[in-house]
Write an enzyme that holds these catalytic residues in place. Structure first.
Site, short mmCIF file in Angstrom:
data_model
loop_
_atom_site.label_atom_id
_atom_site.label_comp_id
_atom_site.label_asym_id
_atom_site.label_seq_id
_atom_site.Cartn_x
_atom_site.Cartn_y
_atom_site.Cartn_z
N HIS A 56 0.85 -1.19 0.00
CA HIS A 56 0.00 0.00 0.00
C HIS A 56 0.88 1.25 0.00
CE1 HIS A 56 -3.60 2.31 1.99
NE2 HIS A 56 -2.97 3.03 1.11
N GLU A 103 0.85 8.31 -3.72
CA GLU A 103 1.73 7.92 -2.61
C GLU A 103 3.02 8.74 -2.62
OE1 GLU A 103 1.23 5.63 0.01
OE2 GLU A 103 -0.86 5.65 -0.64
N HIS A 107 3.46 10.87 0.69
CA HIS A 107 4.45 10.29 1.62
C HIS A 107 5.88 10.34 1.11
CE1 HIS A 107 1.11 8.81 4.03
NE2 HIS A 107 0.57 8.28 2.93
#
Ligand SMILES: *[C@@H]1O[C@H](CO)[C@@H](O)[C@H](O)[C@H]1NC(C)=O
Ligand SMILES: *[C@@H]1O[C@H](CO)[C@@H](O)[C@H](O)[C@H]1NC(C)=O
Ligand SMILES: *[C@@H]1O[C@H](CO)[C@@H](O)[C@H](O)[C@H]1NC(C)=O
Length: 242
Positions: A56, A103, A107
């Site tokens: 993920h 992502e 992040h």
């Protein structure tokens, strides 16, 4: 006023010590998050055709969207794409790069504050490297945690992971309804120090990660997706791939 001041001093001391532990901008823990496609897709109505744990994300414990001008560019990870498609697929849209882009922005740009992850290639290749090193899917199977119609005790699943890796994971479940007497295994997080040695996931929860929750927030309830930390006393359903 006089009655207040000891409390205020106390609070101030508590706050400053929380922030002095490390430089504010630097993360101190990074979390490799795996999800179980069958569970994810039962909520999101996708059809993954995948029967192994996939990535993920790789989430530092500090910061969200740290550099909006650092655009995702898939040609910088061209050599990784075959592995990305297999190990970190976008379950909602398998042919799209939008999950990786999301992502990276949320992040990756924060992870990139560490020299070890300061390029898109370093970030994505490190995530893949950790994922393959952990080999979580094989470890679960090896120790008889296999998707099936029978239920597991939560401690059995947690125990296998903890015994094998020597650190506590964070395991998230979906609770199908308020009154359900079981929960569904959904997400497994394994945590690392900045030097990528294993770390207990419970350590070092910072104020920032708590206040800046999001859809794939490292902490607490994952509102949009319905994941929350599994209940230790409730049977766990690990749904097989249909
Ligand atoms: C699922 O994957 C298998 C093996 O990769 C393939 O043979 C099968 O056609 C796929 N099914 C669907 C519905 O995509
Ligand atoms: C943000 O990313 C851009 C593009 O890579 C870079 O030039 C810039 O230095 C970065 N800014 C910060 C504050 O890291
Ligand atoms: C993406 O990366 C490639 C390879 O480094 C580079 O040639 C290209 O200019 C980049 N594209 C954009 C839009 O930045």
């Amino acid at each position: 006023m006089r009655l207040c001041s000891p409390l205020l001093v106390c609070l101030a001391a508590g706050l400053s010590s929380a922030f002095v532990i490390s430089p504010l901008h630097m993360w101190t823990k990074i979390i490799l998050t795996h999800h179980w496609p069958t569970t994810f897709c039962s909520m999101e109505h996708c059809h993954p055709n995948i029967s192994y744990w996939t990535l993920h994300g790789l989430w530092p414990d500090k910061g969200i969207d740290c550099n909006s001008s650092w655009h995702f560019n898939s040609s910088q990870i061209e050599d990784l794409l075959p592995d990305m498609k297999k190990s970190w697929p976008d379950l909602l849209n398998p042919t799209s790069a939008s999950f990786w882009k999301y992502e990276w922005h949320k992040h990756g740009t924060c992870a990139a504050k560490a020299e070890s992850l300061n390029s898109q290639h370093k970030y994505f290749s490190k995530a893949l490297e950790l994922y393959h090193k952990l080999d979580l899917d094989s470890i679960l199977r090896k120790f008889d945690i296999i998707p099936s119609d029978k239920y597991y005790a939560f401690s059995q699943i947690e125990g296998v992971i903890e015994n094998f890796y020597g650190v506590k994971p964070k395991i998230q479940c979906v609770h199908p309804s308020k009154n359900a007497d079981f929960q569904i295994l959904g997400q497994i997080e394994i945590c690392f120090n900045p030097d990528f040695t294993l770390l207990n996931c419970e350590k070092q929860i910072t104020m920032e990660t708590i206040s800046k929750g999001g859809w794939d927030s490292p902490v607490g309830v994952d509102k949009a997706s319905g994941f929350s930390v599994c209940d230790h006393d409730m049977p766990v359903y690990y749904p097989p791939f249909q």
